[in-house]
Each structure stands twice: as C-alpha cells, then as structure tokens.
Design a protein around this motif. Structure first.
Motif, PDB file in Angstrom:
ATOM      1  N   ARG A  64      -1.462  -0.116   0.827  1.00  0.00           N
ATOM      2  CA  ARG A  64      -2.718   0.569   0.559  1.00  0.00           C
ATOM      3  C   ARG A  64      -3.770  -0.474   0.173  1.00  0.00           C
ATOM      4  NH1 ARG A  64      -1.445   5.790   0.530  1.00  0.00           N
ATOM      5  NH2 ARG A  64       0.513   6.559  -0.351  1.00  0.00           N
ATOM      6  N   ASP A  68      -5.831   0.515  -4.887  1.00  0.00           N
ATOM      7  CA  ASP A  68      -4.967   1.692  -4.970  1.00  0.00           C
ATOM      8  C   ASP A  68      -3.493   1.303  -5.019  1.00  0.00           C
ATOM      9  OD1 ASP A  68      -7.186   3.396  -4.811  1.00  0.00           O
ATOM     10  OD2 ASP A  68      -7.124   3.416  -2.619  1.00  0.00           O
ATOM     11  N   LYS A  71      -0.671   3.686  -6.285  1.00  0.00           N
ATOM     12  CA  LYS A  71      -0.369   4.959  -5.640  1.00  0.00           C
ATOM     13  C   LYS A  71       0.906   4.817  -4.822  1.00  0.00           C
ATOM     14  CE  LYS A  71      -5.176   6.503  -5.361  1.00  0.00           C
ATOM     15  NZ  LYS A  71      -6.268   6.946  -4.464  1.00  0.00           N
ATOM     16  N   CYS A  73       4.046   4.967  -2.239  1.00  0.00           N
ATOM     17  CA  CYS A  73       4.341   5.181  -0.823  1.00  0.00           C
ATOM     18  C   CYS A  73       5.799   5.621  -0.717  1.00  0.00           C
ATOM     19  CB  CYS A  73       4.159   3.896  -0.017  1.00  0.00           C
ATOM     20  SG  CYS A  73       2.462   3.356   0.192  1.00  0.00           S
ATOM     21  N   ASP A 291       1.510   5.633   9.038  1.00  0.00           N
ATOM     22  CA  ASP A 291       0.664   6.573   8.314  1.00  0.00           C
ATOM     23  C   ASP A 291       1.116   8.013   8.538  1.00  0.00           C
ATOM     24  OD1 ASP A 291      -0.093   6.654  10.955  1.00  0.00           O
ATOM     25  OD2 ASP A 291      -2.247   6.570  10.583  1.00  0.00           O
ATOM     26  N   THR A 332       2.365   5.587   4.356  1.00  0.00           N
ATOM     27  CA  THR A 332       1.147   5.512   3.544  1.00  0.00           C
ATOM     28  C   THR A 332       0.464   6.876   3.415  1.00  0.00           C
ATOM     29  OG1 THR A 332      -0.222   4.945   5.463  1.00  0.00           O
ATOM     30  CG2 THR A 332       0.749   3.118   4.199  1.00  0.00           C
ATOM     31  N   GLU A 334      -0.689  10.219   1.949  1.00  0.00           N
ATOM     32  CA  GLU A 334      -0.873  10.590   0.544  1.00  0.00           C
ATOM     33  C   GLU A 334       0.076  11.724   0.163  1.00  0.00           C
ATOM     34  OE1 GLU A 334      -2.724   9.183  -1.692  1.00  0.00           O
ATOM     35  OE2 GLU A 334      -3.973   7.852  -0.467  1.00  0.00           O
ATOM     36  N   HIS A 335       0.709  11.588  -0.989  1.00  0.00           N
ATOM     37  CA  HIS A 335       1.522  12.703  -1.489  1.00  0.00           C
ATOM     38  C   HIS A 335       1.278  12.972  -2.972  1.00  0.00           C
ATOM     39  CE1 HIS A 335       4.288   9.264  -2.352  1.00  0.00           C
ATOM     40  NE2 HIS A 335       4.656   9.997  -3.376  1.00  0.00           N
ATOM     41  N   THR A 356       2.843  18.286  -0.103  1.00  0.00           N
ATOM     42  CA  THR A 356       2.569  17.250   0.882  1.00  0.00           C
ATOM     43  C   THR A 356       3.064  17.677   2.249  1.00  0.00           C
ATOM     44  OG1 THR A 356       2.891  14.911   1.414  1.00  0.00           O
ATOM     45  CG2 THR A 356       4.759  16.061   0.435  1.00  0.00           C
TER      46      THR A 356
END
Length: 417
Positions: A64, A68, A71, A73, A291, A332, A334-335, A356
């Motif tokens: 990321r 970030d 955050k 993965c 992604d 990558t 987002e969750h 998610t």
C-alpha cells in the motif's frame, strides 16, 4: 541489469511470451495500484579483487502507499521446500494478514533488514503521533525473505548490509506514478544471486484478470521473484530445452578454439563448481500481489500455484532438500481495520465485524493461471536482466544468459501456434 525502464530487455524480446493472459502496462508488480518499491544495490566490499563486480542489496515493497502501511493486507504463504526463511510466516498463518512492508535480501542481511523494517515502522508511527498503546495494537511482525548469495559473495561476512542501506531503501519507496520501475537481474535483494548457472536475481511480471464481459471489473496480479537456484541442463524456455542445447554447443567446441584470454581466466559458471548445500541447490522467493479481494485461505492456494511457474522453467520445480522455495501472496483489497473501534483494556472484548468482498471459489482458477504465467515470466526476466553477468569476490566469472544465442535457439525450436 536495466538501469532505466526504457532500457529493459525481457524474455519477450527474445521471442517467447509465457501464457495467454495479457500483461499490465509495465508487466511488473508495480502495475497493482498503490504498490511502492525501492531497491538498493551496493558493492559487496571496499577491498574486492581487481575486476570483481560482486554486489549485495535489498528490495523493499510496500503493498500500500507508505502512509497506509499499517492497513492490513490479507495474506497466505506456501513453502515448497523450507531451507530458507520468510519472517512473519507464522503470524500470517495465524492472523491471515500482514501489515508491514515486504523486504527481500541475502541470507546474512536478514537480521539487519528485519531491524530496519522495525525502525521504519516505529518512525512512521511517531510521525502519526500515536501513543504506545495505539502503536502496539498495530504492530505486525516484519516480513523479510532471504536467499543465499554465497557463490558470488564467498566471503560471507562481507555480504551483510549496513542499516544505512536499509534506511536508504525505505527513503526511496515510489509508485509507478512517481516514476518507479523494477530493476531486474543483479539489483536490490537479487544482487549476488544466480539462476540456472547464470547471473540471476530480481525478476517481475504481471497479468490482467477479467471475464472478458463488458462492464466486468478487471483485476491485476503481479509477481516479483528473487531467483537463486538451478542447473543449466534443466533450464527450459517455452518447452525448448535451452540449457541442454547450450551445453551441447559448449561441449562441441574444440579446446584450442577458445580465445587466448579465456585460457587464463576461469569462465565456468560458479554453480558448476563443487559447492554443496544451498549454494548447490539454491533457493527462490516469490511475492504475488493482487488487487482482487481474495481471502487468506484463497491466498494460500494462490501462493501454492507459483510452484507451477517455477516447474515450467526448470530444476527447482522438484523442491530440492537444500533449497528454500518460499512463496507469499497478498491482496491489497480493502477489508477494514483489524482493531476494535470500542477498545477497552482487559480480556473481555466486544464482538465487532467487518464486511468485505471475496472472490467466489468458482472464479479463482483465472488467478491460478495468472500466478503460473507471471511467475514463469518473472523468473525468465531475472535471467534476461542478469545478462551482463558478474565477477564474484574470488574472481570467478559468472556468465550472464547469452541472450543472442537464446533468441536464435527460440527462433529455431520454439513451437509457434
């Protein structure tokens, strides 16, 4: 080794395009949005033998944007053969995610790079103004992988990086939009590595995955490998036994036809010498980033399929006893944060959830194919990237892949459909 994106030469330039899926815009791991990379390559020692070009280095990948970094993965690993190290693999097995940059380097630099990742994480937390409790709730074990560069860097102690090298790598993190590109061959963590008895190291490739239906979302999968394995006789490119053909050509030359200079210098690729253990059987690291919203159990399955790409190229596809063949796959997508919004000290914690997207099981085959194709191509690109060869610390010349000869062999023997 390519020093600019425009000077990059790949296996495609030699006439072979692995697989059927299309590549991303740069055919590299930085095709995944948000991925940042930095590579630092330095001379192995100040007192190298005259003519030696031996190097060492580190590759840092931030899945990321660095701001970030914390955050998570989703992640999964697969160990095809375990004579090597990828730190944080136990955390990934238990938690199903990682939340630090990924770094690849040589064996003796593992500890230095591990410390360097911690330093960077703590510095970034300080910049965010986090207190100790907030920092501790976001800690993750740094994820650092290694392969052994002991053929090129035979004075093993000299192969250890300085902390300043690691710091410089973090300072250089860039995305594709910021002008980043992946240097292949003897660059970054791939410095000092060999592949199928040629100069090897860092290689990369990418694939686009979609159903082909109009309006369907397209995802990208990228691979970065650090190759350091293999016998020449087992090198296969596009089904052509290129290694055996090169050996046959070499054996067919009369001894007195060699140039005068080569009678005095040892130009035998280093892995043909009598080395044992990891210097003989070698290792490979493969990092897969996508992604697409894959869950941890799916990423474990994806990581396994890097083995197919490895086997397509050659010998380490059997997972030799002394090799370290270790693969890491990340998503990558987002969750949401792993931390509770209503955090209280103590053992009793409220139950909170996040929602998610996850790729359906019947959709995942395309990602297996993409992983296979991109892994195969990344390994071959590491060989092409190392085409200039290197001279080891002891003065031994490690040849680069003879790209003109390989191109000719592929023109003659590659089946074109």
């Amino acid at each position: 080794m390519s020093t600019t994106a425009s000077s990059r030469l790949t296996i495609r330039d030699l006439g072979y395009t692995p697989g059927l899926l299309p590549a991303g815009s740069t055919n590299s791991i930085i095709d995944i949005p948000g991925v940042h990379i930095s590579q630092v390559t330095v001379q192995t020692a100040a007192d190298l033998k005259q003519g030696s070009t031996a190097t060492k280095g580190v590759t840092v990948i931030s899945p990321r944007p660095p701001k970030d970094f914390y955050k998570p993965c989703h992640a999964g690993t697969f160990t095809f053969n375990g004579n090597g190290e990828l730190t944080a693999s136990r955390q990934i097995e238990d938690w199903g995610f990682t939340n630090t940059p990924i770094a690849f380097t040589n064996s003796l630099s593992l500890g230095t790079v591990f410390d360097g990742v911690w330093d960077w994480v703590l510095d970034e937390q300080e910049k965010l103004g986090w207190d100790e409790l907030t920092g501790a709730r976001h800690y993750g074990t740094p994820c650092v992988g290694e392969t052994a560069d002991w053929i090129v860097n035979s004075n093993v102690r000299s192969s250890r990086l300085d902390k300043s090298d690691v710091k410089r790598a973090f300072e250089g993190l860039k995305s594709q939009e910021e002008g980043a590109f992946v240097q292949e061959g003897h660059a970054g963590g791939g410095a000092g590595m060999t592949c199928h008895m040629f100069s090897g190291g860092t290689g990369t490739a990418s694939r686009l995955v979609s159903s082909g239906e109009e309006g369907d979302r397209e995802y990208t999968l990228g691979v970065l490998c650090q190759s350091n394995y293999g016998a020449l006789s087992q090198l296969v490119i596009g089904g052509v036994p290129v290694g055996r053909l090169l050996e046959k050509e070499k054996d067919g030359k009369a001894p007195d036809t060699a140039p005068e200079a080569s009678k005095h210098d040892d130009h035998t690729p280093a892995q043909q010498k009598d080395h044992g253990g990891r210097t003989k059987d070698g290792s490979i690291l493969v990092l897969i980033i996508t992604d697409a919203p894959l869950a941890p159990h799916q990423l474990k399955r994806l990581a396994r399929h890097a083995t197919a790409g490895l086997a397509t190229v050659g010998s380490s596809g059997v997972g030799r006893t002394f090799s370290g063949d270790i693969f890491l796959a990340l998503s990558t997508a987002e969750h949401g944060p792993e931390q509770l919004g209503d955090f209280k000290r103590g053992r009793a914690k409220p139950t909170e959830t996040y929602t998610t997207e996850v790729v359906k099981n019947e959709s995942i085959d395309s990602y297996f194919v993409a992983c296979h194709e991109a892994t195969e191509e990344a390994i071959l690109n590491s060989l092409v990237g190392g085409r200039d060869g290197t001279v080891a610390m002891d003065g031994t010349k490690v040849d680069g892949l003879p790209v003109d000869k390989v191109k000719d062999l592929l023109e003659r023997y590659l089946v074109k459909v």
